[in-house]
Write a protein that holds these residues in place. Structure first.
Motif, mmCIF file in Angstrom:
data_model
loop_
_atom_site.group_PDB
_atom_site.id
_atom_site.type_symbol
_atom_site.label_atom_id
_atom_site.label_comp_id
_atom_site.label_asym_id
_atom_site.label_seq_id
_atom_site.Cartn_x
_atom_site.Cartn_y
_atom_site.Cartn_z
ATOM 1 N N GLY A 11 -3.477 -2.526 -4.970
ATOM 2 C CA GLY A 11 -4.742 -2.385 -4.258
ATOM 3 C C GLY A 11 -5.448 -3.712 -4.087
ATOM 4 N N LEU A 53 -11.337 -1.045 -5.039
ATOM 5 C CA LEU A 53 -10.553 0.187 -5.170
ATOM 6 C C LEU A 53 -9.324 -0.024 -6.048
ATOM 7 N N TYR A 87 -5.868 -5.660 -0.423
ATOM 8 C CA TYR A 87 -7.206 -6.044 0.056
ATOM 9 C C TYR A 87 -7.241 -7.527 0.430
ATOM 10 N N SER A 115 -8.584 5.979 2.539
ATOM 11 C CA SER A 115 -9.222 4.752 3.016
ATOM 12 C C SER A 115 -8.180 3.658 3.209
ATOM 13 N N PHE A 116 -7.304 3.483 2.212
ATOM 14 C CA PHE A 116 -6.238 2.489 2.335
ATOM 15 C C PHE A 116 -5.325 2.827 3.505
ATOM 16 N N SER A 136 -14.467 -2.347 2.597
ATOM 17 C CA SER A 136 -14.687 -1.147 1.789
ATOM 18 C C SER A 136 -13.590 -0.937 0.748
ATOM 19 N N LEU A 137 -12.473 -1.626 0.927
ATOM 20 C CA LEU A 137 -11.358 -1.492 -0.020
ATOM 21 C C LEU A 137 -11.552 -2.350 -1.270
ATOM 22 N N THR A 174 0.827 -1.216 0.000
ATOM 23 C CA THR A 174 0.000 0.000 0.000
ATOM 24 C C THR A 174 0.857 1.260 0.000
ATOM 25 N N ASP A 227 -10.173 7.848 -1.446
ATOM 26 C CA ASP A 227 -9.823 6.448 -1.688
ATOM 27 C C ASP A 227 -8.435 6.128 -1.133
#
Length: 212
Positions: free
Chosen positions: A128, A165, A132, A181-182, A161-162, A97, A178
Motif C-alpha cells: 500500500g 491506507l 501510493y 479505493s486502491f 486519499s490512499l 496493488t 479501502d
C-alpha cells in the motif's frame, strides 16, 4: 560513481522495515502455546517481504539517478520521456496493488483466523505504501506531457486519499471501501494513461528487479 547519502539512508531504512516485518512474523510463529494458531515462515514469504521492503527505496533510487541523467532537449523527447516514466511507475503501483492487496483480500486472506493472515497483512501494508508513492511519482511524471497531465489532473485527490491506507492494511483495519479505493484509483490511472497514449500494464515488483 559514489552512492548518494539519501540512497544510503533509504537502504538502511529498508533493512529496518524488513527486520520489523520479520520480527512481527516470528512473534506470530512463536505463539504456538495454548492452542494459538501458528503461521509458517516460508521461503516464498521471505522473498515477497524482501521484495516489497526493497521496492520503494529502489524505485526512489531509480528516480534519483534518472534525475541526474541529462534531460531530453526537444519537446517531443521530453513528452516521450514523461510517458515512459509514467507507464513504469503506474505499472509497478498496479502490479503491487493487485498482487498483494486486491487478490489476497478477495481470497479472504485478511480475515481473522485465515491461514497466513499476519504475513498477508504485512505484505499488503508495504504494498500500500509502495503503490501510493509510485502513483504520486506517476502523477508527477504526467506533468511532462500536456495530454497526460490533463487526463491525470482530476485523479490527484484520489491518489492522495490512499496515503495512510498502507498502515491501515498492515493493522488489519482495512475494509471493502479501502480496497475499492486502491482498485478504483488504479483503474482510473490506467484509463487516463490509455486516453493519452500511455498504456499501463501491471508489473509486479520482484526481488531480482528491485534488489540490484
Amino acid at each position: 560513481m559514489s552512492v548518494p547519502t539519501t540512497v544510503r539512508f533509504r537502504r538502511a531504512l529498508t533493512a529496518v522495515v524488513l527486520s520489523t516485518a520479520l520480527l512481527a512474523g516470528a512473534t506470530a510463529c512463536g505463539g504456538g502455546g495454548g492452542g494459538t494458531r501458528q503461521e509458517e515462515l516460508s521461503a516464498a514469504s521471505m522473498g515477497e517481504l524482501a521484495a516489497l521492503a526493497a521496492a520503494e527505496p529502489a524505485a526512489a533510487e531509480a528516480d534519483e539517478l534518472a534525475a541526474a541523467t541529462p534531460s531530453p532537449s526537444t519537446s517531443a523527447e521530453k513528452q516521450k520521456f514523461a510517458k515512459t516514466r509514467f507507464v513504469a511507475n503506474a505499472g509497478l503501483a498496479a502490479g503491487a496493488t493487485y498482487q498483494w492487496i486486491v487478490k489476497p483480500y478477495r481470497a479472504g486472506k485478511f480475515k481473522k483466523g485465515a491461514k497466513g493472515r499476519t504475513f498477508a497483512l504485512i505484505k499488503a501494508g508495504l504494498a500500500g505504501a509502495f503503490a501510493y508513492n509510485r502513483l504520486k511519482a506517476a502523477a508527477d511524471n504526467a506533468k511532462g506531457d500536456p495530454l497526460l497531465s490533463k487526463a491525470m489532473a482530476p485523479l490527484t485527490a484520489g491518489i492522495e486519499s490512499l496515503k495512510g491506507l498502507g498502515t491501515k492494511l498492515r493493522k488489519g483495519q482495512a475494509g471493502d471501501a479501502d480496497i475499492s479505493s486502491f482498485d478504483d484509483v488504479i483503474s482510473s490511472v490506467k484509463e487516463a494513461g490509455k486516453s493519452a497514449g500511455a498504456t499501463v500494464t501491471d508489473k509486479v515488483p520482484s526481488a531480482s528487479q528491485l534488489g540490484g
